[in-house]
Design an enzyme around this catalytic site. Structure first.
Site, PDB file in Angstrom:
ATOM      1  N   ASN A 122       1.191   6.259  14.550  1.00  0.00           N
ATOM      2  CA  ASN A 122      -0.132   6.717  14.943  1.00  0.00           C
ATOM      3  C   ASN A 122      -0.169   6.803  16.471  1.00  0.00           C
ATOM      4  O   ASN A 122       0.858   6.650  17.137  1.00  0.00           O
ATOM      5  CB  ASN A 122      -1.233   5.813  14.379  1.00  0.00           C
ATOM      6  CG  ASN A 122      -1.187   4.395  14.936  1.00  0.00           C
ATOM      7  OD1 ASN A 122      -0.519   4.112  15.938  1.00  0.00           O
ATOM      8  ND2 ASN A 122      -1.888   3.481  14.286  1.00  0.00           N
ATOM      9  N   ASP A 125      -1.161   4.625   5.394  1.00  0.00           N
ATOM     10  CA  ASP A 125      -0.241   4.287   4.300  1.00  0.00           C
ATOM     11  C   ASP A 125      -0.211   5.402   3.261  1.00  0.00           C
ATOM     12  O   ASP A 125       0.850   5.736   2.723  1.00  0.00           O
ATOM     13  CB  ASP A 125      -0.667   2.977   3.643  1.00  0.00           C
ATOM     14  CG  ASP A 125      -0.642   1.810   4.627  1.00  0.00           C
ATOM     15  OD1 ASP A 125       0.145   1.862   5.593  1.00  0.00           O
ATOM     16  OD2 ASP A 125      -1.418   0.857   4.436  1.00  0.00           O
ATOM     17  N   THR A 158      -8.549   9.154   0.373  1.00  0.00           N
ATOM     18  CA  THR A 158      -8.503   7.701   0.558  1.00  0.00           C
ATOM     19  C   THR A 158      -9.634   7.202   1.445  1.00  0.00           C
ATOM     20  O   THR A 158     -10.296   6.207   1.118  1.00  0.00           O
ATOM     21  CB  THR A 158      -7.147   7.285   1.159  1.00  0.00           C
ATOM     22  OG1 THR A 158      -6.102   7.594   0.226  1.00  0.00           O
ATOM     23  CG2 THR A 158      -7.104   5.791   1.446  1.00  0.00           C
ATOM     24  N   ASN A 209       0.819  -1.211   0.000  1.00  0.00           N
ATOM     25  CA  ASN A 209       0.000   0.000   0.000  1.00  0.00           C
ATOM     26  C   ASN A 209       0.851   1.258   0.000  1.00  0.00           C
ATOM     27  O   ASN A 209       0.574   2.229  -0.717  1.00  0.00           O
ATOM     28  CB  ASN A 209      -0.923   0.023   1.221  1.00  0.00           C
ATOM     29  CG  ASN A 209      -2.021  -1.019   1.160  1.00  0.00           C
ATOM     30  OD1 ASN A 209      -2.349  -1.521   0.092  1.00  0.00           O
ATOM     31  ND2 ASN A 209      -2.583  -1.350   2.301  1.00  0.00           N
ATOM     32  N   THR A 221      -8.833   1.982   6.138  1.00  0.00           N
ATOM     33  CA  THR A 221      -7.774   0.966   6.096  1.00  0.00           C
ATOM     34  C   THR A 221      -6.428   1.511   5.634  1.00  0.00           C
ATOM     35  O   THR A 221      -5.396   1.234   6.235  1.00  0.00           O
ATOM     36  CB  THR A 221      -8.194  -0.210   5.192  1.00  0.00           C
ATOM     37  OG1 THR A 221      -9.423  -0.756   5.670  1.00  0.00           O
ATOM     38  CG2 THR A 221      -7.134  -1.286   5.174  1.00  0.00           C
ATOM     39  N   GLY A 230      -5.755  10.784  13.416  1.00  0.00           N
ATOM     40  CA  GLY A 230      -7.147  10.794  12.987  1.00  0.00           C
ATOM     41  C   GLY A 230      -7.731  12.188  12.933  1.00  0.00           C
ATOM     42  O   GLY A 230      -7.166  13.093  12.300  1.00  0.00           O
ATOM     43  N   GLU A 244       5.576  -5.754   9.335  1.00  0.00           N
ATOM     44  CA  GLU A 244       4.803  -6.896   8.856  1.00  0.00           C
ATOM     45  C   GLU A 244       5.671  -7.920   8.139  1.00  0.00           C
ATOM     46  O   GLU A 244       5.153  -8.833   7.506  1.00  0.00           O
ATOM     47  CB  GLU A 244       3.657  -6.422   7.949  1.00  0.00           C
ATOM     48  CG  GLU A 244       2.581  -5.653   8.701  1.00  0.00           C
ATOM     49  CD  GLU A 244       1.393  -5.287   7.834  1.00  0.00           C
ATOM     50  OE1 GLU A 244       0.359  -4.903   8.410  1.00  0.00           O
ATOM     51  OE2 GLU A 244       1.479  -5.374   6.583  1.00  0.00           O
TER      52      GLU A 244
END
Length: 291
Positions: free
Chosen positions: A179, A244, A274, A42, A240, A214, A136
């Site tokens: 975040n 990214d 997005t 992403n 989601t 956010g 990840e």
């Protein structure tokens, strides 16, 4: 100047649910869609759509070769993605009508990367190039150390956060993109956003720290410097790939010569687009849409 994104490549299965399933509960989904995803993939798409030249590295199985075609269609170079006899990484995502999400990850090829593959990949890059990392894939500490030895600039998004990240060579990282949850973990502070940011700037001196929060917007910190960028209001459908998108547009802007404030504003506009769309990399806007 080149950008290497050594990160995850996943097949995302997105279930539309009335609410996030509770422990022991069976819940019917009203929809199922399959997308290409993974934080690494992403972010590569976001970088490419923002106008940067990016190489994706990682590992997939035969079930994920269609994702390479998708990445290449967006302008991402996939020559450094290895294939193996096993499954591609998987993400099982629940999304509510309020655009809240819950994600279960299966590592697949993302956790089968070898140090030999890493050395081969890094041999294609040199001093002054950029490396983007998340949490990840396996062998991330080795990648950080080997990349810094070659003189690469390192941008780390420590997501998903886990305590093991605290043992990584974080002093070698040039840009930390976090975040609220990741900021709490790295700062060891549950205080306000400003307090978490300050704790991180004290701990990671001479490091650019970008904290996305956010509806509270995004914050930049480096030593005593502070910048705040308000969120761009949008009709939220799916969050989601918001983070990214922000990372990709921020880093592409900085590499192109923008200062941190201008890069954050552009990244916020891109993330706002997005979240108004369904899906992950498909939802990320192109540079022209953001302008």
């Amino acid at each position: 100047m080149k950008i290497l994104n050594y990160g995850s490549i996943n097949i995302d299965s997105v279930y539309t649910v009335p609410r996030i399933v509770r422990p022991g509960e069976t819940l019917s989904s009203t929809g199922l869609q399959t997308f290409a995803g993974g934080k690494g993939a992403n972010q590569s798409v976001a970088l490419a759509k923002a106008g940067a030249k990016v190489w994706q590295a990682g590992k997939i199985g035969q079930d994920g070769t269609w994702i390479l075609e998708k990445l290449e269609g967006y302008g991402v170079n996939t020559d450094l993605v290895h294939q193996y006899q096993g499954p591609t990484g998987q993400a099982f995502i629940q999304v509510t009508p309020e655009a809240q999400n819950s994600i279960v990850l299966f590592g697949g090829g993302n956790l089968k990367i070898t140090q030999q593959e890493i050395d081969h990949t890094l041999s294609h890059f040199s001093q002054g190039d950029f490396l983007v990392l998340q949490n990840e894939i396996n062998e991330t500490p080795y990648i950080i150390t080997a990349a810094k030895r070659k003189g690469l600039h390192i941008c780390l998004n420590p997501a998903p956060f886990e305590d093991a990240i605290l043992s990584w060579p974080l002093d070698l990282v040039d840009i930390l993109m976090v975040n609220e949850i990741e900021a709490e973990g790295l700062s060891r502070s549950s205080g306000s956003l400003e307090e978490r940011l300050t704790a991180m700037t004290h701990r990671f001196q001479d490091t650019d720290i970008i904290l996305t929060a956010g509806e509270s917007g995004a914050f930049f910190g480096r030593n005593d410097q502070r910048i705040h960028t308000p969120v761009v209001k949008a009709e939220v459908r799916d969050t989601t790939a918001a983070g990214d998108t922000f990372l990709g547009f921020y880093l592409a802007s900085v590499i192109a010569g923008s200062d941190a404030g201008a890069a954050m504003e552009r990244a916020s506009r891109a993330a706002g687009i997005t979240v108004s769309r369904q899906g992950a990399m498909d939802a990320i806007p192109f540079a022209g849409e953001v302008a």
